[in-house]
Design a protein around this motif. Structure first.
Motif, PDB file in Angstrom:
ATOM      1  N   GLN A 101       6.207  38.298 -16.420  1.00 18.72           N
ATOM      2  CA  GLN A 101       5.384  38.932 -17.466  1.00 18.72           C
ATOM      3  C   GLN A 101       5.031  40.368 -17.103  1.00 18.72           C
ATOM      4  O   GLN A 101       4.834  41.203 -17.974  1.00 18.72           O
ATOM      5  CB  GLN A 101       4.123  38.106 -17.738  1.00 18.72           C
ATOM      6  N   ASP A 102       4.941  40.663 -15.803  1.00 20.37           N
ATOM      7  CA  ASP A 102       4.696  42.046 -15.369  1.00 20.37           C
ATOM      8  C   ASP A 102       6.051  42.743 -15.246  1.00 20.37           C
ATOM      9  O   ASP A 102       6.768  42.554 -14.265  1.00 20.37           O
ATOM     10  CB  ASP A 102       3.951  42.064 -14.031  1.00 20.37           C
ATOM     11  N   CYS A 103       6.392  43.504 -16.267  1.00 17.31           N
ATOM     12  CA  CYS A 103       7.695  44.189 -16.276  1.00 17.31           C
ATOM     13  C   CYS A 103       7.637  45.507 -15.508  1.00 17.31           C
ATOM     14  O   CYS A 103       8.613  46.273 -15.479  1.00 17.31           O
ATOM     15  CB  CYS A 103       8.170  44.415 -17.707  1.00 17.31           C
ATOM     16  N   ASN A 118      -0.962  37.219  -2.594  1.00 14.87           N
ATOM     17  CA  ASN A 118      -1.114  38.190  -3.695  1.00 14.87           C
ATOM     18  C   ASN A 118       0.190  38.819  -4.197  1.00 14.87           C
ATOM     19  O   ASN A 118       0.339  39.016  -5.399  1.00 14.87           O
ATOM     20  CB  ASN A 118      -2.090  39.298  -3.284  1.00 14.87           C
ATOM     21  N   PRO A 119       1.123  39.180  -3.300  1.00 13.35           N
ATOM     22  CA  PRO A 119       2.338  39.828  -3.824  1.00 13.35           C
ATOM     23  C   PRO A 119       3.449  38.841  -4.208  1.00 13.35           C
ATOM     24  O   PRO A 119       4.619  39.230  -4.274  1.00 13.35           O
ATOM     25  CB  PRO A 119       2.776  40.715  -2.653  1.00 13.35           C
ATOM     26  N   CYS A 120       3.105  37.584  -4.488  1.00 12.31           N
ATOM     27  CA  CYS A 120       4.087  36.578  -4.883  1.00 12.31           C
ATOM     28  C   CYS A 120       5.229  36.461  -3.870  1.00 12.31           C
ATOM     29  O   CYS A 120       6.388  36.769  -4.174  1.00 12.31           O
ATOM     30  CB  CYS A 120       4.654  36.880  -6.271  1.00 12.31           C
ATOM     31  N   GLN A 168       7.412  44.375  -1.777  1.00 11.63           N
ATOM     32  CA  GLN A 168       8.112  44.017  -3.011  1.00 11.63           C
ATOM     33  C   GLN A 168       8.071  42.497  -3.146  1.00 11.63           C
ATOM     34  O   GLN A 168       8.351  41.778  -2.185  1.00 11.63           O
ATOM     35  CB  GLN A 168       9.570  44.509  -2.933  1.00 11.63           C
ATOM     36  N   CYS A 169       7.720  42.018  -4.324  1.00 18.71           N
ATOM     37  CA  CYS A 169       7.705  40.569  -4.523  1.00 18.71           C
ATOM     38  C   CYS A 169       9.135  40.023  -4.572  1.00 18.71           C
ATOM     39  O   CYS A 169      10.103  40.779  -4.589  1.00 18.71           O
ATOM     40  CB  CYS A 169       6.968  40.233  -5.811  1.00 18.71           C
ATOM     41  N   HIS A 170       9.236  38.673  -4.663  1.00 17.36           N
ATOM     42  CA  HIS A 170      10.569  38.053  -4.724  1.00 17.36           C
ATOM     43  C   HIS A 170      11.339  38.522  -5.960  1.00 17.36           C
ATOM     44  O   HIS A 170      12.565  38.474  -5.988  1.00 17.36           O
ATOM     45  CB  HIS A 170      10.432  36.523  -4.769  1.00 17.36           C
TER      46      HIS A 170
HETATM   47  S1  SF4 Z   1       4.083  40.432  -7.902  1.00 17.22           S
HETATM   48 FE1  SF4 Z   1       6.138  40.313  -8.831  1.00 17.22          FE
HETATM   49  S2  SF4 Z   1       6.449  38.141  -9.410  1.00 17.22           S
HETATM   50 FE2  SF4 Z   1       4.240  38.476  -9.004  1.00 17.22          FE
HETATM   51  S3  SF4 Z   1       3.372  38.882 -11.031  1.00 17.22           S
HETATM   52 FE3  SF4 Z   1       3.847  40.892 -10.093  1.00 17.22          FE
HETATM   53  S4  SF4 Z   1       5.941  41.391 -10.756  1.00 17.22           S
HETATM   54 FE4  SF4 Z   1       5.598  39.228 -11.195  1.00 17.22          FE
END
Ligand code: SF4
Length: 279
Positions: free
Chosen positions: A67-69, A180-182, A268-270
Protein backbone atom coordinates in the motif's frame (compact mmCIF):
# COMPACT_ATOMS: atom_id res chain seq x y z
CA UNK A 1 26.37 14.03 -29.60
CA UNK A 2 23.38 11.73 -29.06
CA UNK A 3 19.90 13.19 -28.92
CA UNK A 4 17.31 11.71 -26.55
CA UNK A 5 13.74 12.89 -26.78
CA UNK A 6 12.13 14.08 -23.54
CA UNK A 7 8.88 12.32 -24.49
CA UNK A 8 10.74 8.98 -24.63
CA UNK A 9 12.08 9.63 -21.13
CA UNK A 10 8.58 10.44 -19.84
CA UNK A 11 7.11 7.24 -21.33
CA UNK A 12 9.92 5.02 -20.03
CA UNK A 13 9.83 6.56 -16.55
CA UNK A 14 6.03 6.20 -16.31
CA UNK A 15 6.26 2.49 -17.13
CA UNK A 16 9.23 1.98 -14.79
CA UNK A 17 7.25 3.42 -11.87
CA UNK A 18 4.34 1.08 -12.56
CA UNK A 19 6.55 -1.99 -13.08
CA UNK A 20 8.71 -1.29 -10.02
CA UNK A 21 5.58 -1.24 -7.86
CA UNK A 22 4.11 -4.42 -9.35
CA UNK A 23 7.04 -6.76 -9.91
CA UNK A 24 9.72 -7.66 -7.40
CA UNK A 25 13.10 -8.01 -9.12
CA UNK A 26 14.25 -11.59 -9.84
CA UNK A 27 17.26 -11.30 -7.53
CA UNK A 28 14.96 -10.38 -4.63
CA UNK A 29 12.60 -13.30 -5.34
CA UNK A 30 15.57 -15.69 -5.57
CA UNK A 31 17.03 -14.43 -2.30
CA UNK A 32 13.65 -14.77 -0.54
CA UNK A 33 13.52 -18.40 -1.66
CA UNK A 34 17.11 -19.09 -0.58
CA UNK A 35 16.49 -17.62 2.87
CA UNK A 36 13.12 -19.36 3.26
CA UNK A 37 14.83 -22.70 2.65
CA UNK A 38 17.11 -22.10 5.65
CA UNK A 39 14.31 -21.30 8.10
CA UNK A 40 13.20 -23.86 10.70
CA UNK A 41 10.56 -21.77 12.51
CA UNK A 42 7.05 -22.49 11.13
CA UNK A 43 6.16 -18.79 11.58
CA UNK A 44 9.15 -17.64 9.54
CA UNK A 45 8.41 -20.22 6.84
CA UNK A 46 4.79 -19.09 6.70
CA UNK A 47 5.78 -15.42 6.39
CA UNK A 48 8.10 -16.20 3.50
CA UNK A 49 5.22 -18.07 1.85
CA UNK A 50 2.99 -15.03 2.27
CA UNK A 51 5.64 -12.70 0.84
CA UNK A 52 5.91 -14.94 -2.24
CA UNK A 53 2.10 -15.14 -2.54
CA UNK A 54 1.87 -11.36 -2.28
CA UNK A 55 4.48 -10.91 -5.03
CA UNK A 56 2.65 -13.39 -7.30
CA UNK A 57 -0.73 -11.71 -6.70
CA UNK A 58 0.68 -8.25 -7.44
CA UNK A 59 2.24 -9.47 -10.69
CA UNK A 60 -0.82 -11.47 -11.81
CA UNK A 61 -3.44 -8.85 -11.00
CA UNK A 62 -1.46 -5.70 -11.75
CA UNK A 63 -1.64 -4.48 -8.16
CA UNK A 64 0.96 -2.62 -6.11
CA UNK A 65 3.15 -4.91 -3.99
CA UNK A 66 2.48 -2.71 -0.95
CA UNK A 67 0.00 0.00 0.00
CA UNK A 68 2.98 2.32 0.54
CA UNK A 69 4.07 2.92 -3.05
CA UNK A 70 6.86 5.06 -1.72
CA UNK A 71 8.59 8.24 -2.69
CA UNK A 72 10.00 7.95 -6.21
CA UNK A 73 13.78 8.22 -5.95
CA UNK A 74 15.77 8.38 -9.18
CA UNK A 75 19.45 7.84 -9.85
CA UNK A 76 20.54 9.05 -13.27
CA UNK A 77 23.81 8.64 -15.12
CA UNK A 78 23.95 10.91 -18.14
CA UNK A 79 26.84 11.07 -20.58
CA UNK A 80 28.45 14.40 -21.43
CA UNK A 81 27.61 13.65 -25.07
CA UNK A 82 23.87 13.33 -24.51
CA UNK A 83 21.47 16.15 -25.27
CA UNK A 84 17.81 16.07 -24.25
CA UNK A 85 15.48 17.40 -26.90
CA UNK A 86 12.00 18.72 -26.22
CA UNK A 87 12.39 19.55 -22.53
CA UNK A 88 14.62 19.28 -19.50
CA UNK A 89 15.79 16.01 -17.96
CA UNK A 90 14.41 16.67 -14.47
CA UNK A 91 11.09 17.88 -15.84
CA UNK A 92 10.79 14.79 -18.06
CA UNK A 93 11.51 12.43 -15.17
CA UNK A 94 9.06 14.21 -12.89
CA UNK A 95 6.33 14.28 -15.54
CA UNK A 96 6.85 10.58 -16.31
CA UNK A 97 6.73 9.71 -12.61
CA UNK A 98 3.50 11.67 -12.08
CA UNK A 99 1.94 9.90 -15.07
CA UNK A 100 3.09 6.47 -13.87
CA UNK A 101 1.77 6.97 -10.34
CA UNK A 102 -1.55 8.20 -11.76
CA UNK A 103 -2.01 5.55 -14.47
CA UNK A 104 -0.83 2.73 -12.19
CA UNK A 105 -3.18 3.77 -9.35
CA UNK A 106 -0.17 4.00 -7.07
CA UNK A 107 -0.52 5.75 -3.72
CA UNK A 108 0.92 9.25 -3.65
CA UNK A 109 2.87 9.59 -0.42
CA UNK A 110 4.47 13.03 -0.62
CA UNK A 111 3.17 15.76 1.68
CA UNK A 112 4.05 19.15 3.16
CA UNK A 113 6.20 18.53 6.26
CA UNK A 114 4.17 20.91 8.45
CA UNK A 115 0.59 20.86 7.19
CA UNK A 116 0.92 17.19 6.10
CA UNK A 117 -1.18 18.10 3.03
CA UNK A 118 -0.51 15.61 0.23
CA UNK A 119 1.01 17.16 -2.91
CA UNK A 120 -1.42 14.89 -4.76
CA UNK A 121 0.98 13.78 -7.47
CA UNK A 122 3.99 12.30 -5.63
CA UNK A 123 5.92 15.21 -7.17
CA UNK A 124 8.54 16.50 -6.91
CA UNK A 125 10.54 13.36 -7.62
CA UNK A 126 13.83 12.98 -5.78
CA UNK A 127 16.50 12.93 -8.49
CA UNK A 128 20.24 12.35 -8.18
CA UNK A 129 22.16 13.05 -11.39
CA UNK A 130 25.72 11.95 -12.18
CA UNK A 131 27.48 13.33 -15.24
CA UNK A 132 29.60 10.61 -16.85
CA UNK A 133 31.80 10.45 -19.98
CA UNK A 134 30.24 9.21 -23.23
CA UNK A 135 26.70 9.12 -24.63
CA UNK A 136 24.84 6.78 -22.26
CA UNK A 137 21.69 7.69 -20.36
CA UNK A 138 20.69 5.30 -17.61
CA UNK A 139 17.87 5.84 -15.14
CA UNK A 140 17.05 3.84 -12.02
CA UNK A 141 13.90 4.31 -9.97
CA UNK A 142 13.33 3.12 -6.41
CA UNK A 143 9.90 3.18 -4.78
CA UNK A 144 11.12 3.84 -1.24
CA UNK A 145 8.60 3.21 1.51
CA UNK A 146 8.39 5.40 4.60
CA UNK A 147 8.60 2.58 7.15
CA UNK A 148 12.09 1.51 6.16
CA UNK A 149 13.31 5.02 5.38
CA UNK A 150 12.33 6.14 8.90
CA UNK A 151 14.70 3.55 10.35
CA UNK A 152 17.71 4.83 8.36
CA UNK A 153 20.42 6.97 9.96
CA UNK A 154 23.54 9.00 9.23
CA UNK A 155 26.30 9.62 11.76
CA UNK A 156 29.78 11.13 11.70
CA UNK A 157 31.89 8.82 13.78
CA UNK A 158 35.31 9.64 15.19
CA UNK A 159 37.93 8.11 12.87
CA UNK A 160 39.35 6.10 15.80
CA UNK A 161 36.09 4.13 15.97
CA UNK A 162 37.08 2.34 12.77
CA UNK A 163 35.43 -0.85 11.57
CA UNK A 164 34.48 -1.91 15.11
CA UNK A 165 32.52 1.33 15.56
CA UNK A 166 30.88 1.00 12.15
CA UNK A 167 29.83 -2.58 12.80
CA UNK A 168 28.43 -1.73 16.24
CA UNK A 169 26.43 1.20 14.87
CA UNK A 170 24.95 -0.78 11.96
CA UNK A 171 24.00 -3.83 14.02
CA UNK A 172 22.48 -1.62 16.76
CA UNK A 173 20.52 0.32 14.14
CA UNK A 174 18.95 -2.85 12.74
CA UNK A 175 18.28 -4.12 16.28
CA UNK A 176 16.57 -0.88 17.30
CA UNK A 177 14.56 -0.83 14.07
CA UNK A 178 13.15 -4.24 14.99
CA UNK A 179 9.97 -5.04 13.09
CA UNK A 180 9.37 -1.43 11.94
CA UNK A 181 11.01 -1.69 8.50
CA UNK A 182 9.14 -4.92 7.60
CA UNK A 183 12.07 -7.35 7.74
CA UNK A 184 13.79 -9.21 6.24
CA UNK A 185 15.61 -6.03 5.31
CA UNK A 186 18.40 -5.12 2.95
CA UNK A 187 20.99 -2.81 4.49
CA UNK A 188 22.71 -0.22 2.30
CA UNK A 189 25.77 1.37 3.86
CA UNK A 190 27.77 4.40 2.79
CA UNK A 191 31.17 4.71 4.46
CA UNK A 192 33.20 7.87 3.86
CA UNK A 193 32.34 10.85 1.68
CA UNK A 194 30.76 13.54 3.84
CA UNK A 195 27.51 14.50 5.55
CA UNK A 196 25.47 14.65 2.32
CA UNK A 197 27.18 12.04 0.13
CA UNK A 198 27.31 9.11 2.58
CA UNK A 199 23.48 8.69 2.59
CA UNK A 200 23.35 8.89 -1.21
CA UNK A 201 25.99 6.14 -1.43
CA UNK A 202 24.06 4.05 1.08
CA UNK A 203 20.86 4.35 -0.93
CA UNK A 204 22.46 3.74 -4.31
CA UNK A 205 24.23 0.66 -2.91
CA UNK A 206 20.76 -0.89 -2.47
CA UNK A 207 20.47 -1.10 -6.26
CA UNK A 208 23.22 -3.71 -6.50
CA UNK A 209 21.79 -7.19 -7.14
CA UNK A 210 21.25 -9.31 -4.04
CA UNK A 211 23.70 -12.16 -3.66
CA UNK A 212 26.33 -10.25 -5.65
CA UNK A 213 29.18 -9.26 -3.31
CA UNK A 214 31.16 -6.02 -3.67
CA UNK A 215 33.80 -6.38 -6.43
CA UNK A 216 36.56 -5.54 -3.92
CA UNK A 217 37.12 -8.74 -1.88
CA UNK A 218 38.03 -6.72 1.23
CA UNK A 219 34.69 -4.88 1.16
CA UNK A 220 32.85 -8.09 0.25
CA UNK A 221 34.30 -9.65 3.43
CA UNK A 222 32.91 -6.77 5.53
CA UNK A 223 29.48 -7.17 3.88
CA UNK A 224 29.48 -10.88 4.78
CA UNK A 225 30.60 -10.16 8.35
CA UNK A 226 27.79 -7.64 8.84
CA UNK A 227 25.20 -9.91 7.26
CA UNK A 228 26.09 -12.68 9.68
CA UNK A 229 26.07 -10.35 12.71
CA UNK A 230 22.68 -8.88 11.75
CA UNK A 231 21.13 -12.29 11.18
CA UNK A 232 22.31 -13.40 14.61
CA UNK A 233 19.88 -10.81 16.07
CA UNK A 234 17.06 -13.29 15.43
CA UNK A 235 14.51 -10.55 14.60
CA UNK A 236 13.38 -12.67 11.67
CA UNK A 237 10.75 -12.11 8.98
CA UNK A 238 8.29 -9.40 10.07
CA UNK A 239 10.00 -9.34 13.47
CA UNK A 240 8.47 -12.63 14.58
CA UNK A 241 11.76 -14.51 14.96
CA UNK A 242 13.86 -16.57 12.61
CA UNK A 243 17.18 -16.96 10.88
CA UNK A 244 16.61 -14.18 8.34
CA UNK A 245 16.59 -10.62 9.59
CA UNK A 246 18.57 -9.39 6.61
CA UNK A 247 18.61 -10.55 2.99
CA UNK A 248 21.85 -8.80 2.11
CA UNK A 249 24.25 -6.01 3.04
CA UNK A 250 25.58 -3.63 0.40
CA UNK A 251 28.50 -1.33 1.20
CA UNK A 252 29.84 1.58 -0.84
CA UNK A 253 33.01 3.40 0.17
CA UNK A 254 34.55 6.80 -0.67
CA UNK A 255 37.46 8.85 0.66
CA UNK A 256 36.60 11.20 3.53
CA UNK A 257 38.06 14.10 5.55
CA UNK A 258 40.86 12.98 7.86
CA UNK A 259 38.90 14.29 10.87
CA UNK A 260 35.71 12.33 10.03
CA UNK A 261 34.33 8.86 9.52
CA UNK A 262 30.92 9.43 7.89
CA UNK A 263 28.55 6.47 8.03
CA UNK A 264 25.06 6.20 6.56
CA UNK A 265 22.75 3.23 6.99
CA UNK A 266 19.81 3.02 4.62
CA UNK A 267 17.37 0.31 5.51
CA UNK A 268 15.27 -1.20 2.74
CA UNK A 269 12.31 -3.44 3.49
CA UNK A 270 11.83 -6.84 1.83
CA UNK A 271 9.68 -5.07 -0.80
CA UNK A 272 12.78 -3.87 -2.61
CA UNK A 273 11.08 -2.23 -5.55
CA UNK A 274 13.34 -0.78 -8.18
CA UNK A 275 13.72 -0.75 -11.91
CA UNK A 276 16.26 0.54 -14.41
CA UNK A 277 16.28 1.54 -18.04
CA UNK A 278 18.91 2.61 -20.53
CA UNK A 279 17.85 5.03 -23.25
S1 SF4 B 1 8.36 -0.86 4.99
FE1 SF4 B 1 8.12 -1.68 2.89
S2 SF4 B 1 6.73 -3.46 3.07
FE2 SF4 B 1 6.58 -2.24 4.98
S3 SF4 B 1 4.81 -0.91 4.64
FE3 SF4 B 1 6.65 0.26 4.03
S4 SF4 B 1 6.93 -0.14 1.83
FE4 SF4 B 1 5.47 -1.64 2.61
Amino acid sequence: MRIVNADDIKAKVAQMCIDANRYLPQDVLKRLDECAAKETSPTAIEIFRQLRDNAALAADRGLPLCQDCGLAVFFVEIGEDVRIEGGGLKEAITEGMVRGYKDGYLRKSLCDPFTRKNTGTNAPAIIHIDLIPGDRLKIWVMAKGGGSENMSRVVLLAPAEGWAGIKKFVVNRVAEAGSNPCPPVIVGIGIGGNFETAPIMAKKALLRPLGEPHPDPAIAKLEAELLEAINQLGIGPMGLGGETTCLDVKIDVAPCHLASLPLAVNIQCHSARHKEVEL
